[in-house]
Structure formats: structure tokens, C-alpha cells
Design a protein around this motif. Structure first.
Motif, PDB file in Angstrom:
ATOM      1  N   SER A 268      26.083  31.164  44.238  1.00 27.62           N
ATOM      2  CA  SER A 268      25.918  32.459  44.911  1.00 27.62           C
ATOM      3  C   SER A 268      27.209  32.952  45.541  1.00 27.62           C
ATOM      4  O   SER A 268      27.367  34.155  45.767  1.00 27.62           O
ATOM      5  CB  SER A 268      24.824  32.361  45.979  1.00 27.62           C
ATOM      6  N   LEU A 269      28.136  32.057  45.836  1.00 28.94           N
ATOM      7  CA  LEU A 269      29.456  32.482  46.310  1.00 28.94           C
ATOM      8  C   LEU A 269      30.413  32.678  45.145  1.00 28.94           C
ATOM      9  O   LEU A 269      31.169  33.654  45.116  1.00 28.94           O
ATOM     10  CB  LEU A 269      30.037  31.453  47.274  1.00 28.94           C
ATOM     11  N   LEU A 270      30.357  31.787  44.175  1.00 28.61           N
ATOM     12  CA  LEU A 270      31.281  31.860  43.033  1.00 28.61           C
ATOM     13  C   LEU A 270      31.202  33.205  42.325  1.00 28.61           C
ATOM     14  O   LEU A 270      32.215  33.856  42.075  1.00 28.61           O
ATOM     15  CB  LEU A 270      30.975  30.742  42.035  1.00 28.61           C
ATOM     16  N   GLY A 271      29.988  33.620  42.001  1.00 24.76           N
ATOM     17  CA  GLY A 271      29.819  34.872  41.260  1.00 24.76           C
ATOM     18  C   GLY A 271      30.298  36.074  42.033  1.00 24.76           C
ATOM     19  O   GLY A 271      30.901  36.994  41.468  1.00 24.76           O
ATOM     20  N   ARG A 272      30.056  36.080  43.352  1.00 22.59           N
ATOM     21  CA  ARG A 272      30.451  37.231  44.167  1.00 22.59           C
ATOM     22  C   ARG A 272      31.971  37.355  44.228  1.00 22.59           C
ATOM     23  O   ARG A 272      32.514  38.458  44.148  1.00 22.59           O
ATOM     24  CB  ARG A 272      29.871  37.104  45.572  1.00 22.59           C
ATOM     25  N   MET A 273      32.673  36.237  44.394  1.00 19.31           N
ATOM     26  CA  MET A 273      34.138  36.310  44.461  1.00 19.31           C
ATOM     27  C   MET A 273      34.733  36.766  43.136  1.00 19.31           C
ATOM     28  O   MET A 273      35.671  37.576  43.103  1.00 19.31           O
ATOM     29  CB  MET A 273      34.723  34.955  44.846  1.00 19.31           C
ATOM     30  N   GLU A 274      34.188  36.288  42.028  1.00 23.25           N
ATOM     31  CA  GLU A 274      34.703  36.712  40.723  1.00 23.25           C
ATOM     32  C   GLU A 274      34.494  38.215  40.532  1.00 23.25           C
ATOM     33  O   GLU A 274      35.372  38.913  40.005  1.00 23.25           O
ATOM     34  CB  GLU A 274      34.007  35.932  39.604  1.00 23.25           C
ATOM     35  N   GLU A 275      33.346  38.738  40.978  1.00 23.15           N
ATOM     36  CA  GLU A 275      33.097  40.183  40.879  1.00 23.15           C
ATOM     37  C   GLU A 275      34.097  40.974  41.706  1.00 23.15           C
ATOM     38  O   GLU A 275      34.592  42.028  41.280  1.00 23.15           O
ATOM     39  CB  GLU A 275      31.675  40.499  41.353  1.00 23.15           C
ATOM     40  N   LEU A 276      34.389  40.492  42.912  1.00 25.94           N
ATOM     41  CA  LEU A 276      35.332  41.208  43.779  1.00 25.94           C
ATOM     42  C   LEU A 276      36.732  41.237  43.170  1.00 25.94           C
ATOM     43  O   LEU A 276      37.406  42.271  43.201  1.00 25.94           O
ATOM     44  CB  LEU A 276      35.366  40.558  45.158  1.00 25.94           C
ATOM     45  N   ILE A 277      37.163  40.112  42.626  1.00 29.28           N
ATOM     46  CA  ILE A 277      38.490  40.072  42.005  1.00 29.28           C
ATOM     47  C   ILE A 277      38.557  41.029  40.824  1.00 29.28           C
ATOM     48  O   ILE A 277      39.523  41.776  40.653  1.00 29.28           O
ATOM     49  CB  ILE A 277      38.839  38.632  41.579  1.00 29.28           C
ATOM     50  N   ASP A 278      37.503  41.045  39.994  1.00 28.60           N
ATOM     51  CA  ASP A 278      37.464  41.967  38.857  1.00 28.60           C
ATOM     52  C   ASP A 278      37.502  43.422  39.328  1.00 28.60           C
ATOM     53  O   ASP A 278      38.165  44.267  38.716  1.00 28.60           O
ATOM     54  CB  ASP A 278      36.204  41.726  38.024  1.00 28.60           C
ATOM     55  N   PHE A 279      36.803  43.713  40.437  1.00 27.51           N
ATOM     56  CA  PHE A 279      36.711  45.087  40.938  1.00 27.51           C
ATOM     57  C   PHE A 279      38.068  45.611  41.395  1.00 27.51           C
ATOM     58  O   PHE A 279      38.448  46.745  41.085  1.00 27.51           O
ATOM     59  CB  PHE A 279      35.711  45.137  42.096  1.00 27.51           C
ATOM     60  N   VAL A 280      38.828  44.796  42.130  1.00 29.98           N
ATOM     61  CA  VAL A 280      40.101  45.282  42.691  1.00 29.98           C
ATOM     62  C   VAL A 280      41.254  45.174  41.696  1.00 29.98           C
ATOM     63  O   VAL A 280      42.353  45.666  41.971  1.00 29.98           O
ATOM     64  CB  VAL A 280      40.464  44.552  44.003  1.00 29.98           C
ATOM     65  N   THR A 281      41.023  44.532  40.539  1.00 25.47           N
ATOM     66  CA  THR A 281      42.077  44.433  39.517  1.00 25.47           C
ATOM     67  C   THR A 281      41.705  45.173  38.245  1.00 25.47           C
ATOM     68  O   THR A 281      42.377  45.016  37.222  1.00 25.47           O
ATOM     69  CB  THR A 281      42.371  42.953  39.177  1.00 25.47           C
ATOM     70  N   ALA A 282      40.660  46.001  38.291  1.00 25.76           N
ATOM     71  CA  ALA A 282      40.228  46.730  37.095  1.00 25.76           C
ATOM     72  C   ALA A 282      41.323  47.680  36.607  1.00 25.76           C
ATOM     73  O   ALA A 282      42.182  48.110  37.393  1.00 25.76           O
ATOM     74  CB  ALA A 282      38.947  47.517  37.402  1.00 25.76           C
ATOM     75  N   PRO A 283      41.326  48.006  35.314  1.00 23.81           N
ATOM     76  CA  PRO A 283      42.319  48.961  34.801  1.00 23.81           C
ATOM     77  C   PRO A 283      42.296  50.261  35.595  1.00 23.81           C
ATOM     78  O   PRO A 283      41.237  50.779  35.934  1.00 23.81           O
ATOM     79  CB  PRO A 283      41.859  49.178  33.351  1.00 23.81           C
ATOM     80  N   GLY A 284      43.476  50.767  35.904  1.00 19.56           N
ATOM     81  CA  GLY A 284      43.586  52.010  36.678  1.00 19.56           C
ATOM     82  C   GLY A 284      43.775  51.786  38.153  1.00 19.56           C
ATOM     83  O   GLY A 284      44.122  52.722  38.893  1.00 19.56           O
ATOM     84  N   THR A 285      43.537  50.542  38.629  1.00 15.85           N
ATOM     85  CA  THR A 285      43.781  50.253  40.047  1.00 15.85           C
ATOM     86  C   THR A 285      45.223  49.797  40.226  1.00 15.85           C
ATOM     87  O   THR A 285      45.912  49.446  39.260  1.00 15.85           O
ATOM     88  CB  THR A 285      42.833  49.153  40.552  1.00 15.85           C
ATOM     89  N   ARG A 286      45.649  49.798  41.450  1.00 14.82           N
ATOM     90  CA  ARG A 286      47.012  49.325  41.749  1.00 14.82           C
ATOM     91  C   ARG A 286      47.008  48.484  43.009  1.00 14.82           C
ATOM     92  O   ARG A 286      46.005  48.391  43.693  1.00 14.82           O
ATOM     93  CB  ARG A 286      47.971  50.507  41.899  1.00 14.82           C
TER      94      ARG A 286
END
Length: 286
Positions: A268-286
Motif C-alpha cells: 500500500s505504500l510501494l504503489g503510492r510512491m511509484e504513482e507519485l514519481i510517475d506523476f511528477v516526471t511525466a512527459p511535459g513536466t519539468r
């Protein structure tokens, strides 16, 4: 006597070059702002250092001349590249893995910090995230900051000013329906720019419980009565010292030392952290 003042017959000290390091305390000579270096950013082709003063106020200044360090003028250069030997387990194919289970990128510098950020509630959350995801976050240039409590989330997000390119990821404890944390999360999502903030959490009252209990010899974390501090109660149930804040700090370090990789954390922690990292590093972000 002001250590920065130079008398009429004194020789003005010559500025020397220093490589920026995290925690270095600098004074901007033009404004007098004093703070510890907490991040390096790149904007408009220039490197900026983010300083945090003793009140938690952040300001960014261009790297280069114009700083005092320990009473002497300095020219602050970008941090020296860190080349750390690969660590962590090895995959069946012989490739080195990070503590999060990702393939390690060997021989590559950590990238300059992104404008997008991840926030966690407090020191223990930040230390656990660093231990498991630190290599991945440095590779992606993601800085993790502390909220010092979820009650500060609205104020921090208003000051940050999230946008489609400048995203905020937030990890909070006890994000369950009806909790204070869930109500604050809804208020932040309704703020201007709230669609660029991803707030995720685990169901535990404290991040300690995201460590698999078997790592400290338990089948399950103890149930702590309402009204009892969960850290104090947990240490008491374990039979560990729990009299004061120093005991709590030592108890957490003892728990943290048992964490070797992502396999020692709850899903329940692992999945949430991976989602957050993907969110802030998605294409178009800086």
C-alpha cells in the motif's frame, strides 16, 4: 565587529570558488538572506540554489559570485558530480538493482533538480523514502520536501503554485474516507491549480506501520489505544525504551535499519510512491 566589514587600510579578501554541497549555509551579499542549501535548480540556462532560513522560508539565488560562507566571500559553483559505486541486489541477468527494485543506472550523474516536487508529512517519512527510492529520485531529479504535518498542506501548495509543467506529488499518512487527511486533500484539489497536485496516501496512522512487522519480529503491529501517541505506544508494546523524544528517534532508527529494499515495505505504500514519481516526471513536466 561586523566580520563582513573591511577597514580602510585592510586588504579586501579575494573570493574563492567552492562547490555547493547540501546543507551549506550561505548569505546572499545583496539581500542579507541567510539559509542552508536544500536544492539546486536550473532555470533559463542558469543554476539556482534554493536556500532555507531558520524559519523555513525558501528563496532561490543564481549560483556564482555574491555569497558569504563562514565570513568570507565565495563564488559558489554547481555541486560536484556524485559517482557512487553501484549498490543493492543483482537481478537474475546480472544487472544491479536499486532498493526500489529498479535497474540501477551506473556511471550517470544525478540530474539537476526538477521544478516538480514531492512532499511527505515528516522526517521519518522522508528517511524511509530516501532509503528505498533515493537512487531513483536522484536519477530523475526529484526533490522530496517535508510538510511538517498535513495541516500545512494548503499553505504549502498555495506558495508552490502548481501548474501542468510544475506538478506536486504529496504522500500523507492515514488517507482513508472520513479522516482529517482526506478532508484536507479534497480542499487542496479544489484550489486553483489543484488538478496538478496528486495526493496519495497509505492507510496507516504512521509510516512506521508501512514497514513489514516481520522486520522487527512481529506478526502484526500492535493496536494502540485512541489517545495514546502511536510511536510511544508502539515502542512500549515492543518493550523498547519510550520515555522521551530521544527514545522515539532511536526506536525509529532501529526500525529503519531493518529495511533493506522495497520487499520490506507494505504494497500500500510501494504503489503510492511509484504513482507519485510517475506523476511528477511525466512527459511535459519539468
Amino acid at each position: 565587529m561586523d566580520p563582513h566589514r573591511v577597514g580602510p587600510t585592510a586588504v579586501r579578501p579575494e573570493s574563492v570558488h567552492v562547490a555547493l554541497t547540501r546543507g551549506m549555509v550561505l548569505e546572499d551579499r545583496q539581500t542579507g538572506f541567510v539559509g542552508a542549501a536544500v536544492a539546486v535548480e536550473k532555470s533559463g540556462g542558469k543554476h539556482l540554489v534554493v536556500l532555507e532560513d531558520r524559519r523555513g522560508v525558501h528563496r532561490a539565488f543564481p549560483l556564482g559570485p555574491g555569497f558569504w560562507l563562514e565570513g568570507r566571500p565565495v563564488i559558489v559553483d554547481p555541486p560536484a558530480p556524485r559517482r557512487r559505486p553501484p549498490a543493492g541486489p543483482v537481478s537474475a541477468g546480472g544487472r544491479r538493482l536499486t532498493a526500489s527494485g529498479s535497474y540501477a543506472v551506473e556511471g550517470k550523474r544525478a540530474r539537476v533538480a526538477r521544478a516538480s516536487r514531492i512532499w511527505v508529512e515528516g522526517k521519518h517519512d522522508a528517511e524511509l523514502v530516501e532509503k528505498v527510492w533515493g537512487d531513483d529520485l536522484r536519477h530523475e531529479g526529484v526533490v522530496v520536501l517535508m510538510l511538517d504535518g498535513v495541516d500545512n498542506l494548503e499553505e504549502v501548495m498555495a506558495a508552490f503554485g502548481p501548474s501542468p509543467q510544475r506538478r506536486a506529488g504529496v504522500l500523507v499518512d492515514h488517507l482513508v474516507p472520513g479522516s482529517k487527511e482526506s478532508r484536507i486533500a479534497e480542499q487542496v484539489r479544489a484550489m486553483p491549480g489543484g488538478e496538478n497536485v496528486l495526493i496519495l496516501g497509505h492507510p496507516y496512522v504512521d509510516v512506521w506501520q508501512a514497514v513489514r512487522p516481520a522486520r522487527v519480529g512481529l506478526q502484526a503491529w500492535p493496536e494502540i489505544p485512541r489517545g495514546t501517541d502511536i510511536k510511544h505506544g508502539t515502542l512500549e508494546a515492543l518493550g523498547w525504551p519510550h520515555a522521551d523524544q530521544a527514545d522515539i528517534a532511536r526506536g525509529w532508527q532501529r526500525i529503519l535499519a531493518t529495511v533493506r529494499s522495497y520487499k520490506d515495505l507494505e504494497p500500500s505504500l510501494l504503489g503510492r510512491m511509484e504513482e507519485l514519481i510517475d506523476f511528477v516526471t511525466a512527459p511535459g513536466t519539468r
